[in-house]
Design a protein around this motif. Structure first.
Motif, PDB file in Angstrom:
ATOM      1  N   GLY A 197      36.600  44.012  28.179  1.00  0.00           N
ATOM      2  CA  GLY A 197      37.208  44.237  26.875  1.00  0.00           C
ATOM      3  C   GLY A 197      37.078  43.013  25.999  1.00  0.00           C
ATOM      4  O   GLY A 197      36.131  42.246  26.116  1.00  0.00           O
ATOM      5  N   SER A 198      38.035  42.808  25.127  1.00  0.00           N
ATOM      6  CA  SER A 198      37.978  41.666  24.216  1.00  0.00           C
ATOM      7  C   SER A 198      39.140  40.705  24.416  1.00  0.00           C
ATOM      8  O   SER A 198      39.319  39.777  23.634  1.00  0.00           O
ATOM      9  CB  SER A 198      37.980  42.147  22.759  1.00  0.00           C
ATOM     10  OG  SER A 198      39.163  42.875  22.480  1.00  0.00           O
ATOM     11  N   SER A 199      39.941  40.917  25.476  1.00  0.00           N
ATOM     12  CA  SER A 199      41.082  40.039  25.747  1.00  0.00           C
ATOM     13  C   SER A 199      41.023  39.551  27.182  1.00  0.00           C
ATOM     14  O   SER A 199      40.461  40.209  28.061  1.00  0.00           O
ATOM     15  CB  SER A 199      42.403  40.776  25.514  1.00  0.00           C
ATOM     16  OG  SER A 199      42.550  41.128  24.148  1.00  0.00           O
ATOM     17  N   LEU A 200      41.609  38.395  27.413  1.00  0.00           N
ATOM     18  CA  LEU A 200      41.652  37.796  28.737  1.00  0.00           C
ATOM     19  C   LEU A 200      43.051  37.996  29.311  1.00  0.00           C
ATOM     20  O   LEU A 200      44.015  37.397  28.828  1.00  0.00           O
ATOM     21  CB  LEU A 200      41.320  36.306  28.647  1.00  0.00           C
ATOM     22  CG  LEU A 200      41.112  35.574  29.970  1.00  0.00           C
ATOM     23  CD1 LEU A 200      39.811  36.023  30.627  1.00  0.00           C
ATOM     24  CD2 LEU A 200      41.077  34.063  29.737  1.00  0.00           C
ATOM     25  N   ASP A 201      43.171  38.871  30.325  1.00  0.00           N
ATOM     26  CA  ASP A 201      44.480  39.063  30.935  1.00  0.00           C
ATOM     27  C   ASP A 201      44.641  38.126  32.131  1.00  0.00           C
ATOM     28  O   ASP A 201      43.720  37.383  32.491  1.00  0.00           O
ATOM     29  CB  ASP A 201      44.712  40.526  31.313  1.00  0.00           C
ATOM     30  CG  ASP A 201      43.718  41.037  32.345  1.00  0.00           C
ATOM     31  OD1 ASP A 201      43.182  40.233  33.138  1.00  0.00           O
ATOM     32  OD2 ASP A 201      43.468  42.257  32.362  1.00  0.00           O
ATOM     33  N   LEU A 202      45.803  38.166  32.747  1.00  0.00           N
ATOM     34  CA  LEU A 202      46.111  37.233  33.823  1.00  0.00           C
ATOM     35  C   LEU A 202      45.140  37.364  34.988  1.00  0.00           C
ATOM     36  O   LEU A 202      44.642  36.359  35.517  1.00  0.00           O
ATOM     37  CB  LEU A 202      47.549  37.439  34.302  1.00  0.00           C
ATOM     38  CG  LEU A 202      47.989  36.591  35.503  1.00  0.00           C
ATOM     39  CD1 LEU A 202      47.892  35.107  35.188  1.00  0.00           C
ATOM     40  CD2 LEU A 202      49.409  36.959  35.927  1.00  0.00           C
ATOM     41  N   ASP A 203      44.855  38.590  35.407  1.00  0.00           N
ATOM     42  CA  ASP A 203      43.955  38.790  36.543  1.00  0.00           C
ATOM     43  C   ASP A 203      42.576  38.198  36.269  1.00  0.00           C
ATOM     44  O   ASP A 203      41.949  37.606  37.159  1.00  0.00           O
ATOM     45  CB  ASP A 203      43.823  40.275  36.868  1.00  0.00           C
ATOM     46  CG  ASP A 203      45.088  40.855  37.487  1.00  0.00           C
ATOM     47  OD1 ASP A 203      45.931  40.060  37.938  1.00  0.00           O
ATOM     48  OD2 ASP A 203      45.223  42.085  37.516  1.00  0.00           O
ATOM     49  N   GLU A 204      42.086  38.347  35.037  1.00  0.00           N
ATOM     50  CA  GLU A 204      40.777  37.797  34.680  1.00  0.00           C
ATOM     51  C   GLU A 204      40.814  36.270  34.639  1.00  0.00           C
ATOM     52  O   GLU A 204      39.863  35.607  35.065  1.00  0.00           O
ATOM     53  CB  GLU A 204      40.332  38.365  33.332  1.00  0.00           C
ATOM     54  CG  GLU A 204      40.004  39.843  33.377  1.00  0.00           C
ATOM     55  CD  GLU A 204      39.843  40.465  31.999  1.00  0.00           C
ATOM     56  OE1 GLU A 204      39.140  41.476  31.875  1.00  0.00           O
ATOM     57  OE2 GLU A 204      40.428  39.924  31.036  1.00  0.00           O
ATOM     58  N   ALA A 205      41.914  35.722  34.129  1.00  0.00           N
ATOM     59  CA  ALA A 205      42.046  34.265  34.087  1.00  0.00           C
ATOM     60  C   ALA A 205      42.033  33.685  35.498  1.00  0.00           C
ATOM     61  O   ALA A 205      41.391  32.662  35.766  1.00  0.00           O
ATOM     62  CB  ALA A 205      43.338  33.872  33.360  1.00  0.00           C
ATOM     63  N   VAL A 206      42.731  34.339  36.413  1.00  0.00           N
ATOM     64  CA  VAL A 206      42.751  33.894  37.808  1.00  0.00           C
ATOM     65  C   VAL A 206      41.370  34.041  38.431  1.00  0.00           C
ATOM     66  O   VAL A 206      40.884  33.137  39.127  1.00  0.00           O
ATOM     67  CB  VAL A 206      43.806  34.682  38.609  1.00  0.00           C
ATOM     68  CG1 VAL A 206      43.689  34.390  40.097  1.00  0.00           C
ATOM     69  CG2 VAL A 206      45.216  34.348  38.107  1.00  0.00           C
ATOM     70  N   ALA A 207      40.714  35.182  38.184  1.00  0.00           N
ATOM     71  CA  ALA A 207      39.379  35.419  38.745  1.00  0.00           C
ATOM     72  C   ALA A 207      38.366  34.403  38.222  1.00  0.00           C
ATOM     73  O   ALA A 207      37.506  33.924  38.975  1.00  0.00           O
ATOM     74  CB  ALA A 207      38.919  36.839  38.430  1.00  0.00           C
ATOM     75  N   LEU A 208      38.446  34.051  36.943  1.00  0.00           N
ATOM     76  CA  LEU A 208      37.548  33.032  36.382  1.00  0.00           C
ATOM     77  C   LEU A 208      37.768  31.685  37.062  1.00  0.00           C
ATOM     78  O   LEU A 208      36.808  30.965  37.378  1.00  0.00           O
ATOM     79  CB  LEU A 208      37.791  32.889  34.877  1.00  0.00           C
ATOM     80  CG  LEU A 208      37.073  33.838  33.940  1.00  0.00           C
ATOM     81  CD1 LEU A 208      37.495  33.566  32.503  1.00  0.00           C
ATOM     82  CD2 LEU A 208      35.563  33.726  34.069  1.00  0.00           C
ATOM     83  N   THR A 209      39.032  31.344  37.292  1.00  0.00           N
ATOM     84  CA  THR A 209      39.349  30.075  37.950  1.00  0.00           C
ATOM     85  C   THR A 209      38.825  30.069  39.385  1.00  0.00           C
ATOM     86  O   THR A 209      38.216  29.089  39.833  1.00  0.00           O
ATOM     87  CB  THR A 209      40.863  29.842  37.933  1.00  0.00           C
ATOM     88  OG1 THR A 209      41.325  29.837  36.575  1.00  0.00           O
ATOM     89  CG2 THR A 209      41.221  28.525  38.588  1.00  0.00           C
ATOM     90  N   GLU A 210      39.054  31.158  40.102  1.00  0.00           N
ATOM     91  CA  GLU A 210      38.568  31.253  41.478  1.00  0.00           C
ATOM     92  C   GLU A 210      37.047  31.136  41.527  1.00  0.00           C
ATOM     93  O   GLU A 210      36.499  30.454  42.409  1.00  0.00           O
ATOM     94  CB  GLU A 210      39.028  32.568  42.109  1.00  0.00           C
ATOM     95  CG  GLU A 210      40.530  32.640  42.336  1.00  0.00           C
ATOM     96  CD  GLU A 210      40.999  34.002  42.792  1.00  0.00           C
ATOM     97  OE1 GLU A 210      42.083  34.083  43.409  1.00  0.00           O
ATOM     98  OE2 GLU A 210      40.292  35.005  42.530  1.00  0.00           O
ATOM     99  N   TYR A 211      36.374  31.793  40.587  1.00  0.00           N
ATOM    100  CA  TYR A 211      34.914  31.707  40.569  1.00  0.00           C
ATOM    101  C   TYR A 211      34.452  30.285  40.256  1.00  0.00           C
ATOM    102  O   TYR A 211      33.533  29.761  40.914  1.00  0.00           O
ATOM    103  CB  TYR A 211      34.331  32.678  39.543  1.00  0.00           C
ATOM    104  CG  TYR A 211      32.839  32.496  39.373  1.00  0.00           C
ATOM    105  CD1 TYR A 211      31.960  32.835  40.398  1.00  0.00           C
ATOM    106  CD2 TYR A 211      32.307  31.956  38.207  1.00  0.00           C
ATOM    107  CE1 TYR A 211      30.591  32.638  40.266  1.00  0.00           C
ATOM    108  CE2 TYR A 211      30.942  31.760  38.063  1.00  0.00           C
ATOM    109  CZ  TYR A 211      30.092  32.106  39.102  1.00  0.00           C
ATOM    110  OH  TYR A 211      28.736  31.901  38.966  1.00  0.00           O
TER     111      TYR A 211
END
Length: 353
Positions: free
Chosen positions: A193-207
């Motif tokens: 989508g066009s927004s960064l939710d918590l799960d995506e923020a965590v997944a980006l950090t993990e990656y």
């Protein structure tokens, strides 16, 4: 205040081998708003600075063993383009609120403005340059800086932007725009989508912390103790800087790791809120030096300090330093079964510099 001042674009006044391109500002005349482009200037010659002791102290710091004249502020290294320690010290002092003569005013995508007192007037220095975003991210622990930055950014436009993403609960999200022009395929796969939710923020950090993420030129990670900083390569040679923070964000990670089990884990060890964090049995840790440091089933503050020192030394490939600042660090420890445990360490008592 800056809207009342005459704007002066600071050009190159002199070129030298030591200082590079040098501009001139004057603290002894009528107040002005000086616009200073770090893409074209490496140093500032400051006239009539004798009435500002805090500025004089910054101007004597020098740069990597090459001393600018005491009447100059180093802005960038004229060979690498990296921010000069004098400039970093100047903006940090303003952001901290500790000086009555140098004050933070505003900041945003690729700029920061400060007020500097002179003899009988006050000038505004507005510094501009994409490299400022990383410094602002590092200083986002200061409330004034964090409040000044936009909440979110646009990955698709042609500007290198900085945005704060504050997660106080799992419903928080902020705009990141279209990810079509993000360089990294793995980062694209995480964003939706066009927004960064918590799960995506965590997944980006993990990656970003993973072996694949560390090898990915499209994303870089850093840590300030209260924020995770992600730099993402995007369209048109831009780099967007995401500042991830908030209780919900950090609560999404473990407060323990088990060095012995067969899972790669991420642990957040905040030593301001405790002196020891569970790490399990160190019997399967690959590094003999790390084994010698770790005792029992917890990593206490002294052991954490020694582990960071080992990582910073670069002498042990099984204990790696991934980012951090004076009182925070990310270290990766090779452990059992080809796993890698990653620990985010922070605490005001540390001095990792």
């Amino acid at each position: 205040m800056s809207s009342e001042l005459k704007i002066k674009e600071v050009g190159v006044n002199k070129v030298s081998a030591a200082s590079g391109n040098t501009g001139v500002v004057d603290l002894g005349d009528r107040g002005k708003e000086y616009h200073i482009d770090l893409e074209s200037l490496d140093a500032l010659n400051v006239l009539d600075h004798k009435h500002n002791a805090d500025l004089q102290a910054v101007m004597t710091l020098g740069q990597d063993g090459k001393n600018f004249q005491k009447k100059q502020i180093g802005l960038t290294d004229n060979e690498t383009g990296e921010l000069d320690p004098e400039f970093v010290a100047l903006i940090t002092l303003a952001a901290s609120g500790e000086s009555e003569m140098i004050r933070f005013l505003d900041a945003g995508d690729g700029f920061v403005s400060i007020e500097v007192d002179g003899d009988w007037s006050t000038d505004v220095f507005r510094f501009e340059g994409d490299q400022i975003n990383k410094l602002l991210a590092d200083l986002s622990d200061f409330e004034d800086v964090c409040d000044a930055l936009d909440k979110g950014l646009d990955l698709k436009n042609k500007t290198s932007e900085i945005g704060v993403y504050l997660y106080e609960d799992d419903k928080d999200r902020a705009f990141h725009g279209n990810d079509a022009d993000v360089d990294s395929a793995a980062v694209k796969a995480i964003l939706g989508g066009s927004s960064l939710d918590l799960d995506e923020a965590v997944a980006l950090t993990e990656y970003a912390l993973s072996e694949a993420g560390q090898a990915d030129d499209g994303i870089r990670i850093d840590y300030t103790g209260s924020s995770v900083i992600l730099e993402i390569e995007a369209s048109r040679d831009t780099v967007d800087t995401l500042v991830l923070k908030g209780d919900a964000f950090f609560e999404a990670f473990n407060t323990t790791v088990n060095l012995k089990n067969n899972a790669s884990q991420i642990g957040v060890f905040d030593y301001d809120n405790g002196n020891g964090f569970f790490s399990g049995d160190d019997g399967n840790v690959d590094s003999s030096a790390a084994k010698a440091i770790i005792g029992g089933s917890k990593i206490d503050a002294e052991e954490a300090d020694e582990l960071v020192a080992l990582a910073l030394s670069g002498s042990d490939p099984d204990v790696r330093y991934l980012g951090g600042d004076d009182d925070s660090a990310i270290i990766a420890i090779e452990a059992s079964g080809d796993t890698v445990d990653t620990i985010l360490i922070s605490g005001d008592a540390f001095d990792f510099a």
